[in-house]
Scaffold this motif. Structure first.
Motif, mmCIF file in Angstrom:
data_model
loop_
_atom_site.group_PDB
_atom_site.id
_atom_site.type_symbol
_atom_site.label_atom_id
_atom_site.label_comp_id
_atom_site.label_asym_id
_atom_site.label_seq_id
_atom_site.Cartn_x
_atom_site.Cartn_y
_atom_site.Cartn_z
ATOM 1 N N ASP A 1 39.514 43.739 40.279
ATOM 2 C CA ASP A 1 38.052 43.675 40.175
ATOM 3 C C ASP A 1 37.484 44.286 41.447
ATOM 4 N N THR A 2 37.099 45.553 41.383
ATOM 5 C CA THR A 2 36.816 46.340 42.582
ATOM 6 C C THR A 2 35.341 46.336 42.950
ATOM 7 N N PHE A 3 35.042 46.006 44.204
ATOM 8 C CA PHE A 3 33.681 46.155 44.719
ATOM 9 C C PHE A 3 33.620 47.363 45.644
ATOM 10 N N TRP A 4 32.700 48.269 45.356
ATOM 11 C CA TRP A 4 32.427 49.414 46.226
ATOM 12 C C TRP A 4 31.133 50.056 45.764
ATOM 13 N N GLN A 5 30.737 51.148 46.395
ATOM 14 C CA GLN A 5 29.446 51.765 46.118
ATOM 15 C C GLN A 5 29.550 53.286 46.236
ATOM 16 N N THR A 6 28.529 53.970 45.726
ATOM 17 C CA THR A 6 28.438 55.421 45.937
ATOM 18 C C THR A 6 28.591 55.738 47.416
ATOM 19 N N GLU A 7 27.954 54.935 48.250
ATOM 20 C CA GLU A 7 27.938 55.194 49.683
ATOM 21 C C GLU A 7 29.288 54.950 50.361
ATOM 22 N N THR A 8 30.125 54.090 49.785
ATOM 23 C CA THR A 8 31.386 53.758 50.470
ATOM 24 C C THR A 8 32.506 54.725 50.129
ATOM 25 N N GLY A 9 32.370 55.471 49.038
ATOM 26 C CA GLY A 9 33.363 56.474 48.681
ATOM 27 C C GLY A 9 34.580 55.955 47.946
ATOM 28 N N GLY A 10 34.920 54.691 48.116
ATOM 29 C CA GLY A 10 36.096 54.104 47.479
ATOM 30 C C GLY A 10 36.061 52.591 47.619
ATOM 31 N N HIS A 11 37.090 51.938 47.134
ATOM 32 C CA HIS A 11 37.139 50.479 47.100
ATOM 33 C C HIS A 11 36.979 49.875 48.490
ATOM 34 N N MET A 12 36.219 48.791 48.554
ATOM 35 C CA MET A 12 35.995 48.078 49.814
ATOM 36 C C MET A 12 36.533 46.646 49.763
ATOM 37 N N ILE A 13 36.265 45.953 48.667
ATOM 38 C CA ILE A 13 36.827 44.615 48.452
ATOM 39 C C ILE A 13 37.503 44.658 47.096
ATOM 40 N N THR A 14 38.781 44.323 47.049
ATOM 41 C CA THR A 14 39.519 44.424 45.794
ATOM 42 C C THR A 14 40.840 43.683 45.895
ATOM 43 N N PRO A 15 41.294 43.107 44.792
ATOM 44 C CA PRO A 15 42.681 42.627 44.783
ATOM 45 C C PRO A 15 43.643 43.810 44.888
ATOM 46 N N LEU A 16 44.804 43.587 45.444
ATOM 47 C CA LEU A 16 45.911 44.524 45.325
ATOM 48 C C LEU A 16 46.890 43.880 44.355
ATOM 49 N N PRO A 17 47.317 44.610 43.306
ATOM 50 C CA PRO A 17 48.010 43.944 42.192
ATOM 51 C C PRO A 17 49.338 43.295 42.543
ATOM 52 N N GLY A 18 50.015 43.774 43.595
ATOM 53 C CA GLY A 18 51.272 43.158 44.005
ATOM 54 C C GLY A 18 51.112 42.129 45.099
ATOM 55 N N VAL A 19 49.842 41.803 45.409
ATOM 56 C CA VAL A 19 49.554 40.945 46.564
ATOM 57 C C VAL A 19 48.741 39.713 46.200
ATOM 58 N N THR A 20 47.621 39.928 45.529
ATOM 59 C CA THR A 20 46.518 38.976 45.541
ATOM 60 C C THR A 20 46.551 37.989 44.384
ATOM 61 N N PRO A 21 46.567 36.679 44.656
ATOM 62 C CA PRO A 21 46.313 35.701 43.603
ATOM 63 C C PRO A 21 44.888 35.916 43.075
ATOM 64 N N LEU A 22 44.752 36.049 41.758
ATOM 65 C CA LEU A 22 43.474 36.439 41.172
ATOM 66 C C LEU A 22 42.661 35.233 40.749
ATOM 67 N N VAL A 23 41.344 35.328 40.986
ATOM 68 C CA VAL A 23 40.402 34.311 40.545
ATOM 69 C C VAL A 23 39.343 35.014 39.703
ATOM 70 N N PRO A 24 39.200 34.676 38.409
ATOM 71 C CA PRO A 24 38.218 35.346 37.567
ATOM 72 C C PRO A 24 36.816 35.332 38.181
ATOM 73 N N GLY A 25 36.198 36.517 38.273
ATOM 74 C CA GLY A 25 34.842 36.624 38.797
ATOM 75 C C GLY A 25 34.759 36.922 40.274
ATOM 76 N N SER A 26 35.903 36.945 40.975
ATOM 77 C CA SER A 26 35.893 37.249 42.406
ATOM 78 C C SER A 26 36.612 38.561 42.671
ATOM 79 N N CYS A 27 35.985 39.399 43.533
ATOM 80 C CA CYS A 27 36.645 40.653 43.928
ATOM 81 C C CYS A 27 37.661 40.399 45.044
ATOM 82 N N THR A 28 37.815 39.175 45.441
ATOM 83 C CA THR A 28 38.842 38.638 46.353
ATOM 84 C C THR A 28 38.694 39.106 47.799
#
Length: 655
Positions: free
Chosen positions: A415-442
């Motif tokens: 679940d990726t948070f970023w913007q036109t201005e940031t160019g790429g992902h800023m807050i995001t789970p990494l699939p081999g790392v992050t325990p996921l919580v529905p609704g959170s960009c982690t």
């Protein structure tokens, strides 16, 4: 972990095979960035990018906030996406699988794409276009669209892609602001079984004042739609590339050379031309594609975004190609010929990584619940290994459905948070790392220093909502607003935050125990409709420009189950307030007018008419009250400063 959170952990098998494997590896990367920030980014820039001339300086902060990254290095984005892959033996590998609206499939290898891009670049060069020029691209999702962007990058031409759903007026505004010398378009785009004009809209835009610098219009023939060609200005792309060499030496540009301009709505009426660099942007595009999507050599990657948005730039045109990936480019819509189109394409092309918007997911949930034939369970989606979400926060219910019914309960959702201005992902789970919580960009992407602060930039404790900022510059950050550096500083590095923190424009909160981020919505007058940002003032200006009808307008957003946020307009007419069928007829006229001025995505879902708007005695419109009315909430705020309290009851009526 918070006791009440539902948590999905990555499987040990998935983590073991991932590019970033486990939380310890993530924390080690974060520690490396914290200990030696410049060294961290320099290492990654050398690993992921081929430099024609290596950089010696990593970050230049002398003229903050106009930061510069790798500025003495020379490179070419197209070389990094195409030539480099051919040189390392991937020439025969499929670069793009294109599926047309009607289902026709075209595949191009890296060698074929390089030849196509080189011919197009040579054609542009033959028309006198070169480094430092700007070219506007107004075209549908296609191999030609990606190739046009790559051809511009190959010559050091700064491209500005305009979404094919934008109106002639919106296109004109962007052509004027960029000072473009050429437009690349097509006769039409084909979506949902219909031919929609593109060249005709370009003609309309170029007939308006402000487009005098346009010398050439290059037209791709998509579907033999009738077009008017102006002698001396308009040329068919096929004629321009005919006979051109399939090799074209890339133009080596400085790392800070503007790769593209992309316009995004602000809280004022005029769209902002976000300027991105070549080196820093390309690094983050490649890095986030590698780590967030865990892209492997045998993956088939599908980002469903349009190249008219930044998601299509980063995760179609640049990121996957820079890594030698195979990707899907899709011309059509998710509901044609039926709402099983996405699932059928995943099945047919054996897609392994699928990246789409919550709006699409929510609309497909409705369709699937109404018709088993278009439910994901009716298709073989076993090829999927990673799912992604982009454009807006995904609500937990949609996340759970996506996870269970599309991913079979086994695919991590990034679940990726970023913007036109940031160019790429800023807050995001990494699939081999992050325990996921529905609704959170982690958690923040490694190396990104995000925080939640109060109105003057002081850190807030976890669990307390505040303003989202980035404390350090990063390579793919916006460099400036094209032609308006003061607006850049005011918008993103305001004095309230001592001019040192990047202001994302969103509110956020961090979970007290996990530190996970949840985005709570915009803090400025910008709406997020189906993942597309639109300034309220831009829509208000469009309404008021209907001068024969509208005296005044105010626009707010309200939550919407499908689009995330819906546009609600409160309008005062130059005639008595209409009701009933007359109100519906005028509302349709105004919706169509907004569609013509900005584009269909900006059309208000709800238009309410009043004799006036709720204003203070000093004349300020109290939008917080309008937001409550739009949501159907009781007015509990103080209304003592209102000049006309009775207007609230009138606007609350369903007229």
């Amino acid at each position: 972990m918070s006791d009440d959170l539902k948590i999905y952990n990555p499987s040990p098998e998935f983590s073991a095979a991932a590019h970033v494997s486990g939380m310890e590896a993530y924390q080690a990367l974060c520690k490396e960035a914290e200990t030696d920030y410049e060294g961290y980014w320099a290492r990654l820039a050398r690993e992921l990018i081929s430099w024609h001339k290596p950089f010696t300086q990593v970050l230049n902060e002398e003229n903050a906030p106009f930061f510069k990254w790798f500025e003495d290095g020379l490179l070419n984005a197209s070389y990094n996406c195409l030539d480099r892959n051919v040189e390392r033996g991937l020439g025969d590998k499929t670069a793009i699988i294109f599926e047309a609206d009607g289902g026709e499939v075209t595949k191009v290898s890296y060698s074929e794409l390089l030849a196509k891009v080189s011919q197009m670049a040579n054609g542009l060069k033959s028309l006198g276009l070169g480094k430092g020029d700007r070219v506007v691209i107004y075209i549908a999702m296609s191999i030609d669209g990606v190739a046009a962007m790559q051809a511009c990058a190959r010559l050091g031409i700064t491209h500005s892609v305009v979404f094919g759903g934008f109106s002639a007026q919106s296109l004109r505004d962007r052509i004027e602001d960029t000072g473009a010398k050429a437009v690349i378009t097509a006769d039409c785009q084909v979506r949902g079984g219909k031919k929609l004009p593109l060249k005709a809209i370009v003609d309309e835009a170029l007939g308006m004042p402000g487009c005098e610098k346009i010398e050439k219009v290059l037209v791709v023939n998509r579907a033999d739609a009738p077009v008017t060609m102006q002698a001396g200005r308009d040329v068919w792309m096929a004629d321009v590339v005919a006979g051109q060499s399939t090799t074209c030496e890339p133009v080596w540009v400085e790392a800070e050379h503007p790769l593209f301009l992309l316009y995004t709505s602000g809280s004022t009426g005029k769209p902002k031309g976000v300027q991105h660099s070549t080196g820093g942007y390309l690094l983050h595009a490649a890095l986030t594609t590698k780590w967030t999507f865990d892209l492997k050599a045998d993956d088939v990657f599908w980002c469903t975004a349009d190249i008219g948005w930044v998601t299509g730039h980063t995760y179609i045109t640049y990121g996957p190609l820079a890594l030698g990936g195979t990707e899907i480019v899709f011309e059509g819509v998710p509901t044609y010929p039926d709402a099983g189109r996405f699932w059928k394409m995943i099945q047919d092309h054996k897609v392994s990584i699928f990246y789409t918007a919550p709006t699409a997911i929510r609309s497909l949930i409705k369709a699937a619940e109404a018709n088993d034939a278009v439910h994901p369970k009716s298709y073989d989606l076993s090829s999927l290994r990673i799912l992604g979400s982009v454009g807006e926060p995904i609500n937990p219910a949609a996340w759970e459905w996506y996870h269970q019914h599309v991913g079979g309960g086994r695919c991590p959702i990034v679940d990726t948070f970023w913007q036109t201005e940031t160019g790429g992902h800023m807050i995001t789970p990494l699939p081999g790392v992050t325990p996921l919580v529905p609704g959170s960009c982690t958690l923040p992407f490694p190396g990104i220093q995000f925080a939640v602060v109060d109105e003057v930039g002081n850190d807030l404790p976890w669990g307390k909502g505040g303003i989202l900022v980035c404390k350090k510059p990063w390579p793919s950050m916006i460099r400036t607003i094209w032609g308006d550096p003061e607006r850049f500083k005011k918008s993103y590095y305001p004095e309230d935050f001592k001019g040192k923190y990047y202001l994302a424009g969103d509110g956020a909160i961090r979970d007290e125990k996990t530190g996970y981020f949840t985005i709570t919505g915009r803090i400025d007058d910008v709406l997020n409709v189906s993942g597309h940002r639109m300034g309220t003032m831009e829509i208000e200006s469009a309404l008021v420009s209907c001068t024969e009808l509208v005296a005044e307008a105010a626009v707010v957003g309200r939550p919407d189950d499908t689009t995330g946020e819906a546009v609600v307009a409160f309008v005062v007419l130059k005639r008595p307030r209409p009701t009933g069928d007359e109100a519906k007829a005028i509302a349709k006229i105004l919706r169509d007018h907004v569609g013509k001025e900005i584009g269909p995505i900006a059309k208000p879902k709800d238009i309410r008419f009043g004799d006036n708007l709720p204003k203070t005695r000093s004349g300020k419109i109290m939008r917080r009250l309008l937001r409550s009315i739009a949501k159907g909430e009781a007015i509990t705020q103080d209304t003592s400063t209102l000049e006309n309290p009775a207007i609230l009851d009138q606007l609350s009526e369903n007229n």
